[in-house]
Write a protein that holds these residues in place. Structure first.
Motif, PDB file in Angstrom:
ATOM      1  N   LYS A   1      -0.477  11.445   1.777  1.00 22.00           N
ATOM      2  CA  LYS A   1      -1.004  12.287   2.863  1.00 22.00           C
ATOM      3  C   LYS A   1      -1.013  13.730   2.414  1.00 22.00           C
ATOM      4  O   LYS A   1      -0.034  14.225   1.876  1.00 22.00           O
ATOM      5  CB  LYS A   1      -0.162  12.111   4.110  1.00 22.00           C
ATOM      6  CG  LYS A   1      -0.724  12.841   5.317  1.00 22.00           C
ATOM      7  CD  LYS A   1       0.132  12.579   6.540  1.00 22.00           C
ATOM      8  CE  LYS A   1      -0.439  13.309   7.753  1.00 22.00           C
ATOM      9  NZ  LYS A   1       0.393  13.104   8.978  1.00 22.00           N
TER      10      LYS A   1
ATOM     11  N   PHE B   1       0.781   5.136   0.697  1.00 19.41           N
ATOM     12  CA  PHE B   1      -0.008   6.164   1.353  1.00 19.41           C
ATOM     13  C   PHE B   1       0.353   7.529   0.799  1.00 19.41           C
ATOM     14  O   PHE B   1       1.547   7.870   0.669  1.00 19.41           O
ATOM     15  CB  PHE B   1       0.222   6.140   2.869  1.00 19.41           C
ATOM     16  CG  PHE B   1      -0.368   4.925   3.534  1.00 19.41           C
ATOM     17  CD1 PHE B   1      -1.701   4.933   3.971  1.00 19.41           C
ATOM     18  CD2 PHE B   1       0.383   3.763   3.706  1.00 19.41           C
ATOM     19  CE1 PHE B   1      -2.239   3.821   4.588  1.00 19.41           C
ATOM     20  CE2 PHE B   1      -0.166   2.656   4.309  1.00 19.41           C
ATOM     21  CZ  PHE B   1      -1.472   2.670   4.753  1.00 19.41           C
TER      22      PHE B   1
ATOM     23  N   GLU C   1      -6.413  15.251   4.414  1.00 24.38           N
ATOM     24  CA  GLU C   1      -6.785  13.852   4.428  1.00 24.38           C
ATOM     25  C   GLU C   1      -5.594  12.978   4.058  1.00 24.38           C
ATOM     26  O   GLU C   1      -4.565  13.480   3.605  1.00 24.38           O
ATOM     27  CB  GLU C   1      -7.920  13.605   3.446  1.00 24.38           C
ATOM     28  CG  GLU C   1      -7.593  13.996   2.036  1.00 24.38           C
ATOM     29  CD  GLU C   1      -8.774  13.797   1.092  1.00 24.38           C
ATOM     30  OE1 GLU C   1      -9.742  13.168   1.485  1.00 24.38           O
ATOM     31  OE2 GLU C   1      -8.667  14.287  -0.064  1.00 24.38           O
ATOM     32  N   THR C   2      -5.810  11.649   4.282  1.00 25.97           N
ATOM     33  CA  THR C   2      -4.775  10.665   3.932  1.00 25.97           C
ATOM     34  C   THR C   2      -5.405   9.599   3.051  1.00 25.97           C
ATOM     35  O   THR C   2      -6.458   9.040   3.412  1.00 25.97           O
ATOM     36  CB  THR C   2      -4.200  10.019   5.204  1.00 25.97           C
ATOM     37  OG1 THR C   2      -3.606  11.032   6.004  1.00 25.97           O
ATOM     38  CG2 THR C   2      -3.153   8.980   4.836  1.00 25.97           C
ATOM     39  N   ARG C   3      -4.775   9.277   1.943  1.00 22.81           N
ATOM     40  CA  ARG C   3      -5.242   8.259   0.998  1.00 22.81           C
ATOM     41  C   ARG C   3      -4.130   7.241   0.753  1.00 22.81           C
ATOM     42  O   ARG C   3      -2.955   7.507   1.018  1.00 22.81           O
ATOM     43  CB  ARG C   3      -5.684   8.880  -0.330  1.00 22.81           C
ATOM     44  CG  ARG C   3      -6.889   9.772  -0.200  1.00 22.81           C
ATOM     45  CD  ARG C   3      -7.272  10.296  -1.571  1.00 22.81           C
ATOM     46  NE  ARG C   3      -8.428  11.179  -1.499  1.00 22.81           N
ATOM     47  CZ  ARG C   3      -9.007  11.766  -2.549  1.00 22.81           C
ATOM     48  NH1 ARG C   3      -8.494  11.533  -3.773  1.00 22.81           N
ATOM     49  NH2 ARG C   3     -10.061  12.543  -2.408  1.00 22.81           N
ATOM     50  N   PHE C   4      -4.521   6.089   0.205  1.00 15.45           N
ATOM     51  CA  PHE C   4      -3.514   5.076  -0.105  1.00 15.45           C
ATOM     52  C   PHE C   4      -3.912   4.406  -1.427  1.00 15.45           C
ATOM     53  O   PHE C   4      -5.064   4.371  -1.812  1.00 15.45           O
ATOM     54  CB  PHE C   4      -3.380   4.040   1.015  1.00 15.45           C
ATOM     55  CG  PHE C   4      -4.594   3.168   1.183  1.00 15.45           C
ATOM     56  CD1 PHE C   4      -4.685   1.949   0.494  1.00 15.45           C
ATOM     57  CD2 PHE C   4      -5.633   3.559   2.014  1.00 15.45           C
ATOM     58  CE1 PHE C   4      -5.817   1.177   0.672  1.00 15.45           C
ATOM     59  CE2 PHE C   4      -6.737   2.759   2.160  1.00 15.45           C
ATOM     60  CZ  PHE C   4      -6.855   1.562   1.491  1.00 15.45           C
ATOM     61  N   ILE C   5      -2.838   3.889  -2.054  1.00 16.01           N
ATOM     62  CA  ILE C   5      -3.011   3.141  -3.326  1.00 16.01           C
ATOM     63  C   ILE C   5      -2.601   1.719  -3.050  1.00 16.01           C
ATOM     64  O   ILE C   5      -1.478   1.446  -2.575  1.00 16.01           O
ATOM     65  CB  ILE C   5      -2.156   3.733  -4.452  1.00 16.01           C
ATOM     66  CG1 ILE C   5      -2.580   5.177  -4.745  1.00 16.01           C
ATOM     67  CG2 ILE C   5      -2.263   2.883  -5.711  1.00 16.01           C
ATOM     68  CD1 ILE C   5      -1.712   5.871  -5.767  1.00 16.01           C
TER      69      ILE C   5
ATOM     70  N   ARG D   1       0.842  -1.191   0.000  1.00 18.89           N
ATOM     71  CA  ARG D   1       0.000   0.000   0.000  1.00 18.89           C
ATOM     72  C   ARG D   1       0.874   1.238   0.000  1.00 18.89           C
ATOM     73  O   ARG D   1       1.778   1.368   0.824  1.00 18.89           O
ATOM     74  CB  ARG D   1      -0.932   0.008   1.226  1.00 18.89           C
ATOM     75  CG  ARG D   1      -1.964  -1.107   1.188  1.00 18.89           C
ATOM     76  CD  ARG D   1      -2.888  -1.016   2.363  1.00 18.89           C
ATOM     77  NE  ARG D   1      -3.890  -2.080   2.336  1.00 18.89           N
ATOM     78  CZ  ARG D   1      -4.851  -2.208   3.225  1.00 18.89           C
ATOM     79  NH1 ARG D   1      -4.949  -1.328   4.235  1.00 18.89           N
ATOM     80  NH2 ARG D   1      -5.731  -3.208   3.137  1.00 18.89           N
TER      81      ARG D   1
END
Length: 445
Positions: A25, A23, A29-33, A21
């Motif tokens: 940031k 991440f 917000e924080t997202r991940f692939i 994963r």
């Protein structure tokens, strides 16, 4: 079944490519692939293929570069080898020209010797005839003297008989004295006649001996003349063959050329005219026939020399150069498809001297759109030569030039891609391959 197989494949992939994963940031917000095992496998395979393609392309480029370098080196080696061969051919041509000059000198020397020996032979023949005439005169005188001696003896006999029979008018002593005096006179006359006869016989023997010596000298002269004639005949035959071959290889009839030259040079006299006999209406001797045949061969060689001077067998460039394009159809250097190239190109340095390849008259010396600075020379037998792309013209229209005269400098004028000479040969207005003439004359000039 398919689900179970897919599960097993995914399970095996997770052992080597576990799920990752990534991440991302930000301030809010924080997202991940999520990188699944399948995605990782596709990425690895794509990267591997890209790397392999890069390696193969690099290898191909390097191989092309190395091959191009080898081709250039091979071209340089071939050019050096070709130039070495051209230099050898040029040296061989100079050697043959020197040999031809020496042969001509030997011909002239031998011809002078033949002429001198012929004069000596004629002089000895005249002397022999004079001696034969003198011997005939001496023999006639001797016969006349012998007859006079016989007549004198008869006269003595008659006188003696008459004195013996004479009676009266003188004493016996007077008759004896007269007889003795008469006998003394007759004896003296007979002695003088005998001495004159002996002297005439001696002169006749001397004349016979001198005649024998002259005959022996004549035989020696004939033997020497025969040896000289044999050498001259062999030399003429050997020297004539390369000249005949040169004109035939150029596609020209030697007999037609010689007839044309003979019509233009038809004056009589000179050292190569046939030998004439001194006696009126006399028949030619075998030596005179052979001499006339040799002189005819020398005359043919002289006609060949005149024809060769008027025919473009020489090279227009004597300095270093490179053949760049020959006669015939070729790809146009300006990119206009295949076109006929009516000459041959010789590339060299700017200003390289350009020479006339045969005797002739300049018929054109000016600018021509396709040829640039162009010189045309009109030769005998309907032959014309052209010299194009010159940087400088050194002759004028109407000027008469000889083989080897400088007519211009090599350049890049007109429709040209680089410094070179465009050389043409035309027969009756039709372009022919100049190499035909150059190759035909390489073993003579």
């Amino acid at each position: 079944m398919l689900t179970r197989l897919a599960y097993r494949i995914r399970h095996q992939l997770e052992r080597y490519f576990p799920e990752q994963r990534l991440f991302l940031k930000s301030d809010t917000e924080t997202r991940f692939i999520r990188l699944r095992p399948g995605t990782q496998v596709v990425a690895v395979v794509g990267g591997t293929l890209a790397l392999a393609w890069t390696i193969v392309a690099t290898a191909l480029i390097m191989m092309d570069s190395i091959g191009a370098g080898s081709a250039r080196e091979q071209s340089v080696r071939q050019q050096a080898l070709y130039e070495t061969r051209l230099n050898a051919l040029s040296s061989d041509r100079d050697l043959r020209a020197e040999e031809a000059a020496r042969a001509q000198e030997r011909f002239n020397t031998a011809l002078e010797q033949v002429s001198d020996m012929q004069e000596r032979l004629l002089a000895s023949e005249d002397r022999r005839r004079e001696l034969e005439t003198g011997i005939d005169v001496i023999q006639d005188t001797l016969r006349r003297t012998i007859k006079e001696r016989d007549v004198a003896r008869l006269e003595v006999d008659r006188t003696t008989l008459a004195l013996n029979e004479q009676v009266g008018g003188s004493t016996e002593l007077g008759r004896v004295a007269d007889t003795v005096a008469t006998l003394e006179i007759l004896t003296g006359a007979l002695g003088a006649t005998a001495e004159e006869r002996d002297e005439v016989l001696g002169q006749a023997e001397d004349a016979r001996e001198e005649t024998r010596e002259i005959a022996a000298e004549k035989r020696d002269l004939e033997l020497r003349n025969d040896a000289i004639f044999a050498k001259l005949e062999e030399a003429v035959t050997i020297s004539m063959e390369p000249l005949d071959k040169m004109f035939r290889e150029a596609g020209m009839s030697p007999d037609d050329l010689l007839n044309a030259v003979r019509e233009g040079y038809s004056g009589q006299g000179g050292p190569l005219t046939p030998i004439s006999v001194s006696t009126s209406g006399g028949k030619l001797t075998p030596e005179e026939v052979r001499a006339n045949v040799i002189l005819g061969g020398l005359d043919r060689m002289n006609l060949y020399r005149i024809a060769a001077d008027k025919t473009p067998f020489a090279m227009p460039v004597k300095d270093s150069f490179r053949w760049t394009s020959g006669f015939g159809y070729r790809k146009d250097p300006k990119g206009y498809g295949n076109r006929m190239h009516e000459g041959t190109d010789m590339a060299g340095a700017v200003g390289t001297a350009i020479y006339a390849t045969a005797d002739g008259v300049v018929s054109y010396a000016d600018w021509d759109n396709g040829y640039g600075r162009l010189v045309k020379i009109q030769h005998e037998f309907g032959i014309e030569t052209r010299y194009g792309h010159l940087s400088q013209i050194r002759v004028d229209v109407g000027q008469r030039v000889s083989r080897g005269d400088r007519i211009g400098d090599m350049g890049n004028s007109g429709r040209s891609t680089g410094t070179h000479l465009h050389y043409e040969v035309r027969l009756s207005g039709t372009a022919v391959n100049p190499m035909t003439f150059i190759k035909a004359g390489k073993n003579v000039f």
